[in-house]
Motif scaffolding. Structure first.
Motif, PDB file in Angstrom:
ATOM      1  N   ARG A  38     -72.309  16.130  79.791  1.00 42.81           N
ATOM      2  CA  ARG A  38     -73.098  15.777  80.964  1.00 42.81           C
ATOM      3  C   ARG A  38     -74.397  15.120  80.528  1.00 42.81           C
ATOM      4  NH1 ARG A  38     -74.704  21.875  83.130  1.00 42.81           N
ATOM      5  NH2 ARG A  38     -76.074  22.449  81.390  1.00 42.81           N
ATOM      6  N   GLN A  39     -74.898  14.285  81.409  1.00 41.32           N
ATOM      7  CA  GLN A  39     -76.150  13.596  81.131  1.00 41.32           C
ATOM      8  C   GLN A  39     -76.991  13.552  82.390  1.00 41.32           C
ATOM      9  OE1 GLN A  39     -75.707   9.688  79.379  1.00 41.32           O
ATOM     10  NE2 GLN A  39     -77.781   9.767  78.544  1.00 41.32           N
ATOM     11  N   LYS A  43     -82.400  12.376  80.018  1.00 40.36           N
ATOM     12  CA  LYS A  43     -82.018  13.331  78.974  1.00 40.36           C
ATOM     13  C   LYS A  43     -80.844  12.815  78.155  1.00 40.36           C
ATOM     14  CE  LYS A  43     -83.680  17.545  81.197  1.00 40.36           C
ATOM     15  NZ  LYS A  43     -83.332  18.947  81.557  1.00 40.36           N
ATOM     16  N   GLU A  44     -80.664  13.413  76.982  1.00 33.46           N
ATOM     17  CA  GLU A  44     -79.543  13.064  76.132  1.00 33.46           C
ATOM     18  C   GLU A  44     -78.238  13.614  76.727  1.00 33.46           C
ATOM     19  OE1 GLU A  44     -81.499  10.878  73.402  1.00 33.46           O
ATOM     20  OE2 GLU A  44     -79.460  11.531  72.942  1.00 33.46           O
ATOM     21  N   ARG A  45     -77.148  12.952  76.395  1.00 31.73           N
ATOM     22  CA  ARG A  45     -75.844  13.465  76.790  1.00 31.73           C
ATOM     23  C   ARG A  45     -75.554  14.698  75.948  1.00 31.73           C
ATOM     24  NH1 ARG A  45     -71.041   9.235  77.695  1.00 31.73           N
ATOM     25  NH2 ARG A  45     -72.823   8.338  78.817  1.00 31.73           N
ATOM     26  N   GLU A  46     -75.155  15.775  76.600  1.00 27.75           N
ATOM     27  CA  GLU A  46     -74.922  17.025  75.895  1.00 27.75           C
ATOM     28  C   GLU A  46     -73.520  17.559  76.156  1.00 27.75           C
ATOM     29  OE1 GLU A  46     -77.440  20.194  77.277  1.00 27.75           O
ATOM     30  OE2 GLU A  46     -76.802  19.994  79.353  1.00 27.75           O
ATOM     31  N   ALA A  92     -76.097  16.400  87.030  1.00 25.87           N
ATOM     32  CA  ALA A  92     -75.921  15.405  85.976  1.00 25.87           C
ATOM     33  C   ALA A  92     -74.681  14.574  86.280  1.00 25.87           C
ATOM     34  CB  ALA A  92     -75.756  16.078  84.609  1.00 25.87           C
ATOM     35  N   ARG A 110     -71.111  14.552  70.791  1.00 20.11           N
ATOM     36  CA  ARG A 110     -70.555  13.373  71.449  1.00 20.11           C
ATOM     37  C   ARG A 110     -70.023  12.350  70.454  1.00 20.11           C
ATOM     38  NH1 ARG A 110     -75.761   9.925  73.682  1.00 20.11           N
ATOM     39  NH2 ARG A 110     -77.094  10.220  71.864  1.00 20.11           N
TER      40      ARG A 110
END
Length: 126
Positions: A38-39, A43-46, A92, A110
């Motif tokens: 999710r992003q 924010k960074e994609r986590e 997100a 990722r």
């Protein structure tokens, strides 16, 4: 052509539930390791969760443990992410991703994933 398509996102109130689907075409999803990411804006994609090919070992990010469940329906070539007790901070764009090499580990990074869907928006708000 290998393709992943997410669906099931939407607007839900805090405490509510959603089930996301990740449908695969062009490859056998059960033979692949699938991750959900999710992003949120800015924010960074986590990594959120993953399910390994074959035996189906699963893993979850700490903030979603006990609330989210990943599962797989090989007959439908689809992976699901059941999300319960949703919180505003779960808002997100959610993506599914695939590692098609059989036996690939259930990674929450990722960069480990080669193929990605287009994402589906999840908004948790009252």
């Amino acid at each position: 052509q290998l393709q992943l398509v997410e669906s099931g996102g939407g607007l839900v109130q805090p405490g509510g539930s959603l089930r996301l689907s990740c449908a695969a075409s062009g490859f056998t999803l059960g033979a692949s390791t699938i991750g959900w990411f999710r992003q949120a804006p800015g924010k960074e994609r986590e990594g959120v969760s993953c399910i390994r090919s074959g035996g189906g070992t699963t893993n979850y990010e700490d903030s979603v443990k006990g609330r989210f469940t990943i599962s797989r329906d090989n007959a439908k070539n689809t992976v699901y992410l059941q999300m319960n007790s949703l919180k505003p901070e779960d808002t997100a764009v959610y993506y599914c991703a695939a590692r098609t090499l059989y036996g690939s580990s259930c990674s929450m990074e990722r960069y480990a994933y080669t193929y990605w869907g287009q994402g589906t928006q999840v908004t948790v708000s009252s």
